[in-house]
Structures are given as C-alpha cells and as structure tokens.
Motif scaffolding. Structure first.
Motif, PDB file in Angstrom:
ATOM      1  N   TYR A  72       0.964  -1.299   0.181  1.00  0.00           N
ATOM      2  CA  TYR A  72       0.239  -0.039   0.108  1.00  0.00           C
ATOM      3  C   TYR A  72       0.578   0.934  -0.427  1.00  0.00           C
ATOM      4  O   TYR A  72       2.319   1.220  -0.226  1.00  0.00           O
ATOM      5  CB  TYR A  72      -0.770   0.011   1.076  1.00  0.00           C
ATOM      6  CG  TYR A  72      -0.635   0.074   2.394  1.00  0.00           C
ATOM      7  CD1 TYR A  72       0.405   1.160   3.248  1.00  0.00           C
ATOM      8  CD2 TYR A  72       0.045  -1.452   3.432  1.00  0.00           C
ATOM      9  CE1 TYR A  72       0.862   0.831   4.249  1.00  0.00           C
ATOM     10  CE2 TYR A  72       0.185  -1.638   4.273  1.00  0.00           C
ATOM     11  CZ  TYR A  72       1.108   0.226   5.921  1.00  0.00           C
ATOM     12  OH  TYR A  72       1.662   0.010   6.632  1.00  0.00           O
ATOM     13  N   ILE A  73       0.561   2.325  -0.931  1.00  0.00           N
ATOM     14  CA  ILE A  73       0.536   3.593   0.083  1.00  0.00           C
ATOM     15  C   ILE A  73       0.347   4.493   0.988  1.00  0.00           C
ATOM     16  O   ILE A  73      -1.076   4.473   1.204  1.00  0.00           O
ATOM     17  CB  ILE A  73       0.294   4.168  -1.916  1.00  0.00           C
ATOM     18  CG1 ILE A  73       1.059   3.198  -2.766  1.00  0.00           C
ATOM     19  CG2 ILE A  73       0.944   5.879  -1.433  1.00  0.00           C
ATOM     20  CD1 ILE A  73       0.224   4.462  -3.901  1.00  0.00           C
ATOM     21  N   VAL A  74       1.811   4.936   1.918  1.00  0.00           N
ATOM     22  CA  VAL A  74       1.016   5.816   3.183  1.00  0.00           C
ATOM     23  C   VAL A  74       1.623   7.208   1.936  1.00  0.00           C
ATOM     24  O   VAL A  74       2.255   7.389   2.116  1.00  0.00           O
ATOM     25  CB  VAL A  74       1.251   5.350   4.042  1.00  0.00           C
ATOM     26  CG1 VAL A  74       3.423   5.794   4.113  1.00  0.00           C
ATOM     27  CG2 VAL A  74       0.839   5.943   5.099  1.00  0.00           C
ATOM     28  N   THR A  75       0.293   8.172   2.612  1.00  0.00           N
ATOM     29  CA  THR A  75       0.628   9.441   2.226  1.00  0.00           C
ATOM     30  C   THR A  75       0.442  10.036   3.150  1.00  0.00           C
ATOM     31  O   THR A  75      -0.411  10.255   4.154  1.00  0.00           O
ATOM     32  CB  THR A  75      -0.494   9.797   1.199  1.00  0.00           C
ATOM     33  OG1 THR A  75      -1.674   9.846   1.677  1.00  0.00           O
ATOM     34  CG2 THR A  75      -0.387   9.101   0.084  1.00  0.00           C
ATOM     35  N   CYS A  76       1.008  11.045   3.342  1.00  0.00           N
ATOM     36  CA  CYS A  76       1.037  11.763   4.800  1.00  0.00           C
ATOM     37  C   CYS A  76       1.560  13.337   4.244  1.00  0.00           C
ATOM     38  O   CYS A  76       1.556  13.705   3.393  1.00  0.00           O
ATOM     39  CB  CYS A  76       2.545  11.592   5.591  1.00  0.00           C
ATOM     40  SG  CYS A  76       2.071  11.794   7.027  1.00  0.00           S
ATOM     41  N   THR A  77       1.290  14.419   5.179  1.00  0.00           N
ATOM     42  CA  THR A  77       1.499  15.958   4.827  1.00  0.00           C
ATOM     43  C   THR A  77       2.822  15.810   5.385  1.00  0.00           C
ATOM     44  O   THR A  77       3.206  15.053   6.144  1.00  0.00           O
ATOM     45  CB  THR A  77       0.557  16.933   6.213  1.00  0.00           C
ATOM     46  OG1 THR A  77       1.000  16.095   7.614  1.00  0.00           O
ATOM     47  CG2 THR A  77      -0.761  16.862   6.307  1.00  0.00           C
ATOM     48  N   HIS A  78       3.846  16.655   4.833  1.00  0.00           N
ATOM     49  CA  HIS A  78       5.008  17.325   4.695  1.00  0.00           C
ATOM     50  C   HIS A  78       5.448  18.839   4.875  1.00  0.00           C
ATOM     51  O   HIS A  78       5.649  19.195   4.226  1.00  0.00           O
ATOM     52  CB  HIS A  78       5.718  16.793   3.374  1.00  0.00           C
ATOM     53  CG  HIS A  78       6.344  16.639   3.480  1.00  0.00           C
ATOM     54  ND1 HIS A  78       7.925  16.085   4.722  1.00  0.00           N
ATOM     55  CD2 HIS A  78       7.629  16.352   1.972  1.00  0.00           C
ATOM     56  CE1 HIS A  78       9.170  15.928   3.991  1.00  0.00           C
ATOM     57  NE2 HIS A  78       9.334  16.720   2.561  1.00  0.00           N
ATOM     58  N   ARG A  79       5.443  18.875   5.903  1.00  0.00           N
ATOM     59  CA  ARG A  79       5.840  20.065   6.740  1.00  0.00           C
ATOM     60  C   ARG A  79       6.820  20.590   7.726  1.00  0.00           C
ATOM     61  O   ARG A  79       7.732  21.729   7.783  1.00  0.00           O
ATOM     62  CB  ARG A  79       4.567  20.335   7.401  1.00  0.00           C
ATOM     63  CG  ARG A  79       3.372  21.246   7.094  1.00  0.00           C
ATOM     64  CD  ARG A  79       2.044  21.027   7.867  1.00  0.00           C
ATOM     65  NE  ARG A  79       0.629  22.020   6.904  1.00  0.00           N
ATOM     66  CZ  ARG A  79       0.117  21.078   7.353  1.00  0.00           C
ATOM     67  NH1 ARG A  79      -0.492  19.524   8.024  1.00  0.00           N
ATOM     68  NH2 ARG A  79      -0.933  20.792   6.859  1.00  0.00           N
ATOM     69  N   GLY A  80       7.185  19.558   7.752  1.00  0.00           N
ATOM     70  CA  GLY A  80       8.682  19.479   7.764  1.00  0.00           C
ATOM     71  C   GLY A  80       9.537  17.988   8.060  1.00  0.00           C
ATOM     72  O   GLY A  80       8.549  17.417   7.540  1.00  0.00           O
ATOM     73  N   TRP A  81      10.791  17.622   8.504  1.00  0.00           N
ATOM     74  CA  TRP A  81      11.477  15.980   8.065  1.00  0.00           C
ATOM     75  C   TRP A  81      11.378  15.181   9.583  1.00  0.00           C
ATOM     76  O   TRP A  81      11.214  14.134   8.680  1.00  0.00           O
ATOM     77  CB  TRP A  81      13.029  16.324   8.830  1.00  0.00           C
ATOM     78  CG  TRP A  81      13.168  17.104   9.403  1.00  0.00           C
ATOM     79  CD1 TRP A  81      13.554  17.965  10.171  1.00  0.00           C
ATOM     80  CD2 TRP A  81      13.517  15.961  11.023  1.00  0.00           C
ATOM     81  NE1 TRP A  81      14.079  17.970  11.255  1.00  0.00           N
ATOM     82  CE2 TRP A  81      14.734  17.236  11.356  1.00  0.00           C
ATOM     83  CE3 TRP A  81      13.847  14.969  10.685  1.00  0.00           C
ATOM     84  CZ2 TRP A  81      14.776  16.901  12.512  1.00  0.00           C
ATOM     85  CZ3 TRP A  81      14.839  14.477  11.727  1.00  0.00           C
ATOM     86  CH2 TRP A  81      15.039  15.453  12.945  1.00  0.00           C
ATOM     87  N   LEU A  82      10.511  16.026  10.478  1.00  0.00           N
ATOM     88  CA  LEU A  82      10.244  14.866  11.758  1.00  0.00           C
ATOM     89  C   LEU A  82       8.790  13.924  11.533  1.00  0.00           C
ATOM     90  O   LEU A  82       9.175  12.166  11.980  1.00  0.00           O
ATOM     91  CB  LEU A  82      10.128  15.449  12.698  1.00  0.00           C
ATOM     92  CG  LEU A  82       9.978  14.580  14.650  1.00  0.00           C
ATOM     93  CD1 LEU A  82      11.790  14.332  14.205  1.00  0.00           C
ATOM     94  CD2 LEU A  82       9.886  15.488  14.864  1.00  0.00           C
ATOM     95  N   GLU A  83       7.767  13.984  10.310  1.00  0.00           N
ATOM     96  CA  GLU A  83       7.307  13.063  10.280  1.00  0.00           C
ATOM     97  C   GLU A  83       7.665  12.084   9.691  1.00  0.00           C
ATOM     98  O   GLU A  83       7.110  10.997   9.611  1.00  0.00           O
ATOM     99  CB  GLU A  83       6.039  14.383   9.895  1.00  0.00           C
ATOM    100  CG  GLU A  83       6.385  14.603   8.002  1.00  0.00           C
ATOM    101  CD  GLU A  83       6.817  16.067   8.316  1.00  0.00           C
ATOM    102  OE1 GLU A  83       6.382  16.606   6.815  1.00  0.00           O
ATOM    103  OE2 GLU A  83       7.114  16.279   9.133  1.00  0.00           O
ATOM    104  N   ILE A  84       8.371  12.651   8.285  1.00  0.00           N
ATOM    105  CA  ILE A  84       9.141  11.651   7.544  1.00  0.00           C
ATOM    106  C   ILE A  84       9.049   9.945   8.884  1.00  0.00           C
ATOM    107  O   ILE A  84       9.108   9.185   8.965  1.00  0.00           O
ATOM    108  CB  ILE A  84      10.513  11.512   7.089  1.00  0.00           C
ATOM    109  CG1 ILE A  84       9.704  12.703   6.378  1.00  0.00           C
ATOM    110  CG2 ILE A  84      11.149  10.736   6.444  1.00  0.00           C
ATOM    111  CD1 ILE A  84      11.252  13.189   5.596  1.00  0.00           C
ATOM    112  N   VAL A  85       9.887  10.680   9.861  1.00  0.00           N
ATOM    113  CA  VAL A  85      11.199   9.636  10.922  1.00  0.00           C
ATOM    114  C   VAL A  85       9.644   8.649  11.579  1.00  0.00           C
ATOM    115  O   VAL A  85       9.723   7.474  12.364  1.00  0.00           O
ATOM    116  CB  VAL A  85      11.165  10.305  12.230  1.00  0.00           C
ATOM    117  CG1 VAL A  85      12.446   9.447  13.255  1.00  0.00           C
ATOM    118  CG2 VAL A  85      13.172  10.788  10.773  1.00  0.00           C
ATOM    119  N   ILE A  86       8.997   9.956  12.626  1.00  0.00           N
ATOM    120  CA  ILE A  86       7.965   9.265  12.769  1.00  0.00           C
ATOM    121  C   ILE A  86       6.870   8.500  12.647  1.00  0.00           C
ATOM    122  O   ILE A  86       6.615   7.293  13.351  1.00  0.00           O
ATOM    123  CB  ILE A  86       7.229  10.644  13.478  1.00  0.00           C
ATOM    124  CG1 ILE A  86       7.867  11.349  15.052  1.00  0.00           C
ATOM    125  CG2 ILE A  86       5.559  10.482  14.611  1.00  0.00           C
ATOM    126  CD1 ILE A  86       7.154  12.682  15.417  1.00  0.00           C
TER     127      ILE A  86
END
Length: 193
Positions: free
Chosen positions: A33-47
């Motif tokens: 599956y594809i998980v899409t996410c908001t992207h306003r900083g780099w920390l959300e990539i890690v979390i």
C-alpha cells in the motif's frame, strides 16, 4: 540499515517526546500500500516510519541524492530518487514494482515541505491506479524539529480509510486526488476533536 536507523529513531523519540497513533488498525496487513502524509518538516518522515509496522520505501526528491554520502544513506534506508520537475517513467515503475511485490511506499503528495497546505499532486493516485494498491492517507500533527520534540510536544499520526482506485479516466484520477485531499481534511477534524 533501515531497521537500525528505525531503532535509533525510536529511542530518540521516546526519550524526548510522546507519539500517539490513531487508527493503526486501518493499515492493510496482507498487501502493498501507499501511505501518504502531510509534509511540513522532516520529523514526520521519522515518526511515520516508527508508526507504520512495515518498512517504508520513500520517494525523495533527486536533489537529496546529489551528495554521495547522503544519497548512499538514503538508498540504504529504502529511499529512491524522483525528479519532480521532469518525472521519468522510473518515477512510476519503481513504486509500482514495490507495491506489486507487497511493499509499502511513502509519498508526500504535496511534493514539498510547506508551512501552509500545498495542493496535492496526482502521482500517488496514478501509482495506486497502476499497481492496484490502496492509498492510506495519514496526517501528522506535532513538532517539526527535534528541538520542538525535546520540549515534550506530542506528535500524533492518524491514519484514514484505505482508498482503492481502478479507473481509465483522467477525470476520475483528478477526482480521486481531490478525495485524498478531502480525507486529509477529515483527519485534521478528527484530531481537533
């Protein structure tokens, strides 16, 4: 390298802050599956990587791979480059192949880090349609930097219902892109409650 980096990230995040995960039960278990996410900083990539129970293969802008050291590290943690200005066929082929083999692909459909909501690009919807893998929208709310996390700000990831796409119509692809945007807004409303 992905698992090692993830383990270190988990230790750092747990040491400095708190992560809340909502609707984790909506993540597909037996398919790619594809998980899409908001992207306003780099920390959300890690979390996001910490909260999704499977390895994520992130699409990342090709400029990040220009530095040999950083590019090598990104490849070792399952990231692959995409030319956002001139997307090549591999921009589609790589994630479709990963999804068909049951992997998870991470895409930030706004295409860039943005303080304000950026319009969604159609890449995630196109890739979902070609691979027949669902899109799971995700929303991240919380600190944007490690410094903010150290101030014990809570990070929250909320997942939405998977979206399945099967169409040959460009208009329907555009409609699904709008649906993905609407799902993100609904997730924002759920977090605010």
């Amino acid at each position: 390298m992905y698992q090692f980096t993830l383990t270190v990230a988990k230790m750092v995040v747990r040491l400095f802050g708190k992560v809340e995960v909502k609707n984790k039960h909506l993540l597909p278990k037996n398919e790619g599956y594809i998980v899409t996410c908001t992207h306003r900083g780099w920390l959300e990539i890690v979390i996001l990587g910490i909260c999704v129970p499977r390895s994520i293969h992130y699409m990342a802008k090709k400029e990040l791979f220009e530095n040999k050291f950083i590019g090598s590290f990104l490849q070792k943690i399952n990231a692959f480059p995409v030319d956002r200005e001139n997307p090549s066929p591999s921009s589609i082929k790589i994630p479709v192949k990963l999804l068909k083999s049951g992997e998870v692909v991470g895409i930030f459909p706004s295409g860039t880090r943005a303080a304000e909501n950026a319009p969604l690009k159609r890449g995630a919807v196109t890739i979902s349609n070609l691979s027949k893998a669902p899109i799971v929208p995700a929303l991240y709310v919380g600190p944007r930097t490690l410094k903010e996390l150290r101030k014990m700000k809570k990070a929250t990831i909320i997942f939405g219902e998977p979206i399945y796409i099967n169409t040959t119509s460009k208009d329907e692809l555009a409609a699904h892109t709008e649906l993905l945007n609407e799902q993100t807004i609904l997730l924002e409303n759920q977090i605010e409650k």
